[in-house]
Design an enzyme around this catalytic site. Structure first.
Site, PDB file in Angstrom:
ATOM      1  N   TYR A   1      -4.982   8.204   3.590  1.00  0.00           N
ATOM      2  CA  TYR A   1      -4.596   6.878   4.077  1.00  0.00           C
ATOM      3  C   TYR A   1      -4.564   6.840   5.601  1.00  0.00           C
ATOM      4  CZ  TYR A   1      -3.362   5.292  -0.603  1.00  0.00           C
ATOM      5  OH  TYR A   1      -3.424   4.903  -1.911  1.00  0.00           O
TER       6      TYR A   1
ATOM      7  N   TRP B   1       2.084  -7.072  -5.907  1.00  0.00           N
ATOM      8  CA  TRP B   1       1.641  -6.649  -7.238  1.00  0.00           C
ATOM      9  C   TRP B   1       1.967  -7.722  -8.276  1.00  0.00           C
ATOM     10  CZ3 TRP B   1      -1.618  -2.859  -7.066  1.00  0.00           C
ATOM     11  CH2 TRP B   1      -1.478  -1.830  -6.111  1.00  0.00           C
TER      12      TRP B   1
ATOM     13  N   ARG C   1       6.870  -3.930   2.357  1.00  0.00           N
ATOM     14  CA  ARG C   1       5.798  -3.928   1.362  1.00  0.00           C
ATOM     15  C   ARG C   1       6.357  -3.508   0.007  1.00  0.00           C
ATOM     16  NH1 ARG C   1       2.136   0.161   0.321  1.00  0.00           N
ATOM     17  NH2 ARG C   1       2.824   1.291   2.187  1.00  0.00           N
ATOM     18  N   VAL C   2       6.000  -4.223  -1.035  1.00  0.00           N
ATOM     19  CA  VAL C   2       6.434  -3.913  -2.400  1.00  0.00           C
ATOM     20  C   VAL C   2       5.537  -2.813  -2.948  1.00  0.00           C
ATOM     21  CG1 VAL C   2       6.685  -4.835  -4.732  1.00  0.00           C
ATOM     22  CG2 VAL C   2       7.347  -6.224  -2.753  1.00  0.00           C
ATOM     23  N   THR C   3       6.139  -1.745  -3.450  1.00  0.00           N
ATOM     24  CA  THR C   3       5.357  -0.568  -3.811  1.00  0.00           C
ATOM     25  C   THR C   3       5.564  -0.147  -5.256  1.00  0.00           C
ATOM     26  OG1 THR C   3       7.099   0.981  -3.113  1.00  0.00           O
ATOM     27  CG2 THR C   3       5.510   0.292  -1.437  1.00  0.00           C
ATOM     28  N   VAL C   4       4.591   0.574  -5.756  1.00  0.00           N
ATOM     29  CA  VAL C   4       4.662   1.232  -7.059  1.00  0.00           C
ATOM     30  C   VAL C   4       4.504   2.733  -6.830  1.00  0.00           C
ATOM     31  CG1 VAL C   4       3.852  -0.678  -8.487  1.00  0.00           C
ATOM     32  CG2 VAL C   4       2.176   0.759  -7.334  1.00  0.00           C
TER      33      VAL C   4
ATOM     34  N   CYS D   1      -3.025   3.294  -8.240  1.00  0.00           N
ATOM     35  CA  CYS D   1      -2.225   3.926  -7.198  1.00  0.00           C
ATOM     36  C   CYS D   1      -1.983   5.410  -7.474  1.00  0.00           C
ATOM     37  CB  CYS D   1      -0.881   3.203  -7.100  1.00  0.00           C
ATOM     38  SG  CYS D   1       0.324   4.024  -6.045  1.00  0.00           S
TER      39      CYS D   1
END
Length: 328
Positions: free
Chosen positions: A181, A83, A115-118, A50
């Site tokens: 993106y 993730w 959405r789960v993000t890093v 990422c």
């Protein structure tokens, strides 16, 4: 998989509209936020694939925070549950004890459905997410974690240059970092062409800026350079083909290509790049863009080490500081 994950972030015009950051609490030097900057208190969770998480990795390394802020690395392949910590023994993060980053999100907010993000920073004591505010994370690592920096750590966000850094960074975010993106996830021709045009117009502007100066702001590496680098380093391997950002390859843009190679061979940059994770994540995870999940063999990565000649423009990479120690 990608359609389910990103459908909520597509407008009626087919534009990619990135979701906001849900957790925006800050870790501060004086602890006034309720989260003091302390050694061994927090865990930085990243994907090596990422670009947003990659910024945090670079800053953590340059500032020498590796002993103070522990690191959790997720699998580059994200499934419908998000993730995963499948790279760790037993499929669990050894510090947080969880299998999915989503578990920390739901511990913090049981109703969270985004959405789960890093990157995310998790409080080890509670298992809750303090922040997933990626633009703020790296700035705070520089300004609020100062007491834990290594001797000789560079100032990546010098106070006298902050307004200019912020201005340059905003254009980079809108048209380049997020722009690739917006190209890749556009679902209409019109939305794609708008993103494509803005992306390369900004790259042309950055080319003009960097033609006579080694770094984007001032004569040292700053936050702005880090933010641009994490997109440039992925450009030919992923964005040019996978996201259809194909007016030119980075390697066909001499100024930006030399600039990117200069940073790549600077300690803290190239040594935080994981090409395998980058390529497998994009080409395997976005199955509506690449349904065969075939991962390209190219490009030839040896070209990243070719002479760049940027030293002739002067500049001091780390200013009055020093380079981070070389990893064994």
């Amino acid at each position: 998989m990608a359609a389910a994950q990103f459908g909520k972030e597509t407008s009626a015009r087919g534009e990619w509209v990135r979701q906001g950051n849900r957790f925006t609490r800050r870790i501060t030097a004086d602890g006034s936020s309720g989260f003091p900057a302390e050694r061994d208190r927090y865990r930085l969770v990243v994907s090596l694939a990422c670009p947003w998480a990659h910024r945090a990795l670079i800053v953590r390394r340059l500032l020498g925070l590796e002993e103070a802020l522990s690191l959790g690395v997720v699998d580059p392949i994200r499934d419908e549950r998000g993730w995963r910590f499948t790279l760790d023994p037993g499929g669990r993060d050894p510090v947080l004890g969880i299998e999915f980053l989503a578990q920390a999100y739901h511990r913090t907010d049981p109703e969270y459905d985004g959405r789960v993000t890093v990157p995310s920073i998790v409080d080890i004591r509670t298992g809750e997410v303090v922040t997933n505010d990626y633009p703020r994370i790296t700035l705070d690592l520089n300004t609020e974690w100062h007491a834990l920096h290594r001797p000789g750590a560079p100032d990546l966000y010098p106070e006298a240059l902050r307004a200019e850094i912020d201005e340059v960074s905003e254009g980079i975010f809108t048209d380049v970092n997020n722009g690739v993106y917006r190209c890749g996830f556009a679902t209409t021709q019109e939305a794609y062409e708008e993103a494509f045009t803005a992306l390369f117009a900004r790259l042309d502007e950055l080319t003009d800026r960097l033609a006579t100066r080694r770094y984007l702001v001032g004569d040292t590496i700053t936050e702005a350079d880090i933010r641009l680098f994490t997109t440039l380093v992925r450009f030919d391997a992923v964005y040019h083909g996978h996201f259809k950002a194909n007016r030119h390859k980075l390697a066909e843009l001499p100024v930006l290509w030399a600039y990117a190679r200069d940073l790549y061979t600077t300690p803290g940059f190239g040594d935080t790049v994981d090409w395998d994770h980058i390529k497998r994540h994009y080409y395997v995870t976005h199955d509506n863009i690449n349904p065969t999940r075939i991962v390209p063999l190219g490009p030839d990565l040896t070209h990243w080490y070719e002479p760049h000649g940027r030293e002739a423009l002067g500049g001091r990479p780390f200013g009055n500081g020093t380079a981070p120690a070389t990893h064994a």
